[in-house]
Design an enzyme around this catalytic site. Sequence first.
Site, PDB file in Angstrom:
ATOM      1  N   ASP A 144       0.871  -1.176   0.000  1.00  0.00           N
ATOM      2  CA  ASP A 144       0.000   0.000   0.000  1.00  0.00           C
ATOM      3  C   ASP A 144       0.905   1.223   0.000  1.00  0.00           C
ATOM      4  O   ASP A 144       1.051   1.909   1.012  1.00  0.00           O
ATOM      5  CB  ASP A 144      -0.883  -0.049   1.249  1.00  0.00           C
ATOM      6  CG  ASP A 144      -2.132   0.811   1.123  1.00  0.00           C
ATOM      7  OD1 ASP A 144      -2.407   1.289   0.014  1.00  0.00           O
ATOM      8  OD2 ASP A 144      -2.829   0.987   2.130  1.00  0.00           O
ATOM      9  N   ARG A 213      -4.503  12.440   0.014  1.00  0.00           N
ATOM     10  CA  ARG A 213      -4.225  11.211  -0.739  1.00  0.00           C
ATOM     11  C   ARG A 213      -4.766  11.301  -2.165  1.00  0.00           C
ATOM     12  O   ARG A 213      -4.372  10.506  -3.021  1.00  0.00           O
ATOM     13  CB  ARG A 213      -4.844  10.002  -0.027  1.00  0.00           C
ATOM     14  CG  ARG A 213      -4.259   9.735   1.347  1.00  0.00           C
ATOM     15  CD  ARG A 213      -5.097   8.735   2.123  1.00  0.00           C
ATOM     16  NE  ARG A 213      -5.129   7.436   1.473  1.00  0.00           N
ATOM     17  CZ  ARG A 213      -5.970   6.451   1.806  1.00  0.00           C
ATOM     18  NH1 ARG A 213      -6.862   6.661   2.777  1.00  0.00           N
ATOM     19  NH2 ARG A 213      -5.927   5.307   1.198  1.00  0.00           N
ATOM     20  N   HIS A 256     -12.472   3.138   8.020  1.00  0.00           N
ATOM     21  CA  HIS A 256     -11.734   2.252   8.923  1.00  0.00           C
ATOM     22  C   HIS A 256     -12.485   2.074  10.251  1.00  0.00           C
ATOM     23  O   HIS A 256     -12.375   1.030  10.897  1.00  0.00           O
ATOM     24  CB  HIS A 256     -10.336   2.811   9.213  1.00  0.00           C
ATOM     25  CG  HIS A 256      -9.428   2.779   8.025  1.00  0.00           C
ATOM     26  ND1 HIS A 256      -9.433   3.762   7.060  1.00  0.00           N
ATOM     27  CD2 HIS A 256      -8.491   1.877   7.650  1.00  0.00           C
ATOM     28  CE1 HIS A 256      -8.522   3.467   6.142  1.00  0.00           C
ATOM     29  NE2 HIS A 256      -7.940   2.340   6.478  1.00  0.00           N
ATOM     30  N   ASP A 329     -11.375  -3.394  -0.413  1.00  0.00           N
ATOM     31  CA  ASP A 329     -10.513  -2.713   0.540  1.00  0.00           C
ATOM     32  C   ASP A 329     -10.327  -3.694   1.705  1.00  0.00           C
ATOM     33  O   ASP A 329     -10.941  -4.770   1.736  1.00  0.00           O
ATOM     34  CB  ASP A 329     -11.162  -1.405   1.007  1.00  0.00           C
ATOM     35  CG  ASP A 329     -10.151  -0.398   1.557  1.00  0.00           C
ATOM     36  OD1 ASP A 329      -9.019  -0.804   1.889  1.00  0.00           O
ATOM     37  OD2 ASP A 329     -10.498   0.786   1.663  1.00  0.00           O
TER      38      ASP A 329
END
Length: 433
Positions: A144, A213, A256, A329
């Site tokens: 990643d 990001r 998350h 993911d």
Amino acid sequence: MRTTGLAAIATMVAGCAGAGAGTSPPVKPAAGQAGIAATSATPSTSATPKPTGVEAVLARMSVEDKVGQLFMPVLYGPAADGSSGENQARFGVGTPAKAVAKYRPGGVILFPWAGNIKDVRQVVALTNGLQKASPKIPLLIGADQENGRVSRLAPLVTDMPGASVIGSTGDPSLARKAARVTGTELRALGINLDFAPVADVNINPKNPVIGPRAYGSDPRKVAPMVAAAVQGFHDAGIASTAKHFPGHGDTNVDSHSGLPVIQHSLSQWSRLDAPPFAAAIGKDVDAIMSAHVVMPKLDPSGDPATLSKPILTGLLREKLGFDGVVSTDALDMAGVRKKYGDGQVAVRAIQAGVDLLLMPPDFPKAYQAVLAAVKSGRIPARRLDQSVRRLLKLKAARGLLERAPVADPAKAERVLRSPEHRKVAQLIKDRAR
């Protein structure tokens, strides 16, 4: 540009899929062609030709082999043959090599928090050892490594600016250069797949998980950056993953720790979220990662996109025409674990259109659940073969189907953080606005 729907996506791709990428090398074979092109001629006899390439490998696989290919777990420790209590607890065997031999996964993903990344020679020895443990079908070894905020190989690799800095230059050729540098360094370490670039459009400035990001907040500017980055990874000879489909840019919840809900209509999605993914597909991106986000106007079921057939099969496969690998993911994230157990999440993801199950928190439970679903017919054999075939074609396209390359530690030490690569990083910083 205010047009909406799929026509807007087609227009956007035509305008930006190759923008700023410079003079492109020959494009790799489209998904489904790699590994079999050289043997596609039919003999002038009435006998049925033997399967070759991808089809030959698929024909040799047991059901257990095929189910194993769908998984990319985390294995613990710095050495393939190093025993770990964590591996024993999670896989029933002590070493990463034994876990690979037992379950025959399609790949593994490396993380510093799993003890996988210490120094250059150690990582090379680990990746070579993992490949040696999978002699029949080489592994996808993933990382990643987005650069910037998400940089799992730091400080071993060149400190390349993140996507928002590259995006601020307005020059997609720099996105390509950065991806080529990162891809070259990963390949030298024995890593053959990067979970990058981020294709999200950071529409919401309060987004807690994407932010810098992303290449930016304008899909017209993000799309050519994503296309160029995919090309850069391919220049380096490694697989690229665009993420997080159908788009994670307009959230104020981190998937998350929770389950974000995005209220984009189909026309809004087509205009705002879809163009960078369409641009990546236009560059034959190897894989696309799903997002653990709910888009009720695209799928009213309340399931996150990772488990949504209308989104992964309907939009991604049928509307955008993507036939490469769809990866989840990480399955240990709260956004996908709230509604179903860890076993059924894996089954439902495959049913939705996923091919690669990333980081299941309970690997044996997920593996056994998928295996049972295949044996019961809940996941039909043809559906299993679909996913395995896509994974094998990805490996063939990147030269990994028959034999994995062996990384050279001395070469890796020369390549990583080389003066040439540091110059690229400095060029991007100098041009950033």
